[in-house]
Design an enzyme around this catalytic site. Structure first.
Site, PDB file in Angstrom:
ATOM      1  CD  GLN A 181       3.938  81.285   8.374  1.00 39.15           C
ATOM      2  OE1 GLN A 181       3.940  82.465   8.049  1.00 39.15           O
ATOM      3  NE2 GLN A 181       2.860  80.693   8.859  1.00 39.15           N
ATOM      4  CG  ASP A 213       5.809  78.796   0.511  1.00 35.20           C
ATOM      5  OD1 ASP A 213       4.969  79.702   0.290  1.00 35.20           O
ATOM      6  OD2 ASP A 213       6.993  79.038   0.819  1.00 35.20           O
ATOM      7  NE  ARG A 226       4.748  84.797  11.308  1.00 36.20           N
ATOM      8  CZ  ARG A 226       5.201  85.398  10.205  1.00 36.20           C
ATOM      9  NH1 ARG A 226       4.707  85.080   9.018  1.00 36.20           N
ATOM     10  NH2 ARG A 226       6.184  86.291  10.265  1.00 36.20           N
ATOM     11  CG  HIS A 230       9.213  82.429   7.071  1.00 30.66           C
ATOM     12  ND1 HIS A 230       9.297  83.462   7.990  1.00 30.66           N
ATOM     13  CD2 HIS A 230       8.060  82.650   6.378  1.00 30.66           C
ATOM     14  CE1 HIS A 230       8.264  84.266   7.835  1.00 30.66           C
ATOM     15  NE2 HIS A 230       7.493  83.797   6.885  1.00 30.66           N
ATOM     16  NE  ARG A 238       9.412  88.748   5.089  1.00 30.06           N
ATOM     17  CZ  ARG A 238       8.205  88.250   4.846  1.00 30.06           C
ATOM     18  NH1 ARG A 238       7.490  88.699   3.824  1.00 30.06           N
ATOM     19  NH2 ARG A 238       7.695  87.311   5.615  1.00 30.06           N
ATOM     20  CB  CYS A 256       3.560  80.386   5.145  1.00 29.53           C
ATOM     21  SG  CYS A 256       4.266  80.583   3.504  1.00 29.53           S
TER      22      CYS A 256
HETATM   23  N1  NVA Z   1       8.653  80.983   0.445  1.00 26.96           N
HETATM   24  C1  NVA Z   1       7.946  82.246   0.394  1.00 26.96           C
HETATM   25  C2  NVA Z   1       7.309  82.542   1.715  1.00 26.96           C
HETATM   26  C3  NVA Z   1       6.516  83.812   1.752  1.00 26.96           C
HETATM   27  C4  NVA Z   1       5.965  84.105   3.106  1.00 26.96           C
HETATM   28  C5  NVA Z   1       8.925  83.336   0.004  1.00 26.96           C
HETATM   29  O1  NVA Z   1      10.065  83.312   0.479  1.00 26.96           O
HETATM   30  O2  NVA Z   1       8.558  84.210  -0.785  1.00 26.96           O
HETATM   31  N1   CP Z   2       3.641  84.217   5.693  1.00 31.23           N
HETATM   32  C1   CP Z   2       4.260  85.401   5.605  1.00 31.23           C
HETATM   33  O1   CP Z   2       5.383  85.576   6.075  1.00 31.23           O
HETATM   34  O2   CP Z   2       3.532  86.359   4.994  1.00 31.23           O
HETATM   35  P1   CP Z   2       4.026  87.802   4.538  1.00 31.23           P
HETATM   36  O3   CP Z   2       4.964  87.618   3.386  1.00 31.23           O
HETATM   37  O4   CP Z   2       2.762  88.518   4.134  1.00 31.23           O
HETATM   38  O5   CP Z   2       4.700  88.480   5.692  1.00 31.23           O
END
Ligand code: NVA
Ligand code: CP
Length: 315
Positions: free
Chosen positions: A144, A230, A298, A141, A114, A270
């Site tokens: 997800q 989101d 997930r 992502h 990540r 998500c």
């Molecule tokens: N769009 C959000 C998703 C978090 C799971 C982010 O990138 O922070």
């Molecule tokens: N939806 C998701 O990826 O959640 P986290 O940021 O908690 O991993």
């Protein structure tokens, strides 16, 4: 349960960096495996085909679901996990990503990352001896959306030919939904505030017929089988938060938006969610919402994904 006898190196290396890295036929296979793997988990049936494999997880951003689902999933499949963050590894002290990839991938069997710019995970993957899985970048992502499609399947059957409404930011989730529409054959209705549109180049979709853009989020939701949104401010964009709060004020998913969708519309998010910002509490906590199944799934889909990348097709 028979344990597959495939040895490391027998399956050609594949990365999972974007949704379009797999074909519709491979998604059919994966969704089937995830169904089976979930059923075994629910029945407390031991299935440990990754007993000799190690997953390295690299988190340069915060996480709850991705961390728990990958870690628990790998242990359940008999493997082990190493967790790294920028703060507690040399990644945070400017060791080149290529060198990190060369070293880490000599010691583990699969890597989940990540991070911020997608180019970072691409650089890692290019120098990795083992499969690399995208656990979220600024742009995509995929794990997800894999879980979201699986969740739609569980509740309503195939997503092919259906309409998914995306309300909010043209972010990593939106880009990935667009790729999924292209690969799996459904239509994505998109409504974002001006200045926060999906960048078609980033989404990387050549077939524009799978997307319809609407100025008004109500219009995007009309007739939709699934409405999803989101956070207004994704990780890494915190400095823009104040401006985003203003720009997104009319893009809160509410009961009126669900009322113009299909009567049996599903709502997904998500997570983490901010009730009263991108979604009203009576939507996310209401009867159309499947967000808790979505979060749990997930783990099941990622177990199927790791099994596929490491062992190939089973049976
Ligand atoms: N769009 C959000 C998703 C978090 C799971 C982010 O990138 O922070
Ligand atoms: N939806 C998701 O990826 O959640 P986290 O940021 O908690 O991993």
């Amino acid at each position: 349960m028979n344990t597959p006898t495939i040895k490391p190196g027998q399956v050609p290396k594949r990365h999972y960096l974007q949704f379009k890295d797999l074909s519709a036929e491979e998604y059919d296979y994966l969704l089937g495996r995830a169904t089976l793997i979930k059923k075994r988990f629910k029945n407390y049936e031991k299935y440990t085909p990754l007993f000799d494999r190690t997953l390295a997880m690299i988190f340069e951003k915060a996480s709850t679901r991705t961390r728990v689902s990958f870690e628990a999933g790998m242990y359940q499949m008999g493997g082990s996990v190493v967790n790294l963050t920028s703060g507690d590894s040399q990644l945070g002290r400017a060791e080149p990503i290529e060198d990190s990839a060369r070293v880490i991938s000599r010691m583990v069997d699969v890597v989940m990352i990540r991070t911020f710019e997608h180019t970072k995970i691409e650089a890692f993957a290019a120098h990795s001896r083992v499969p690399v899985i995208n656990g979220l970048t600024n742009e995509y992502h995929p794990c997800q959306i894999l879980a979201d499609v699986f969740t739609y399947n569980e509740h309503r059957g195939s997503i092919r030919g259906k309409v998914v409404a995306w309300v909010g930011d043209g972010n990593n989730m939106a880009n990935t939904w667009l790729q999924a529409a292209d690969v799996l054959g459904f239509t994505l209705h998109v409504s974002t505030p001006s200045g926060y549109e999906i960048d078609a180049k980033v989404a990387g979709v050549s077939n524009q017929s799978c997307v319809k853009v609407f100025d008004n989020p109500m219009d995007a939701c009309r007739g939709a089988h699934l409405v999803t949104t989101d956070v207004w401010t994704s990780m890494g964009y915190e400095a823009e938060n104040e401006a985003r709060q203003k720009a997104f004020a009319d893009w809160r998913v509410d009961r009126d938006m669900l009322a113009v969708a299909q009567p049996d519309v599903l709502f997904m998010h998500c997570l983490p969610a901010h009730r009263g910002e991108e979604v009203d509490a009576d939507v996310i906590d209401g009867p159309h919402s499947v967000v808790w199944d979505e979060a749990e799934n997930r783990m099941h889909v990622q177990k199927a994904l790791m099994e596929y990348l490491l062992l190939g097709r089973i049976g």
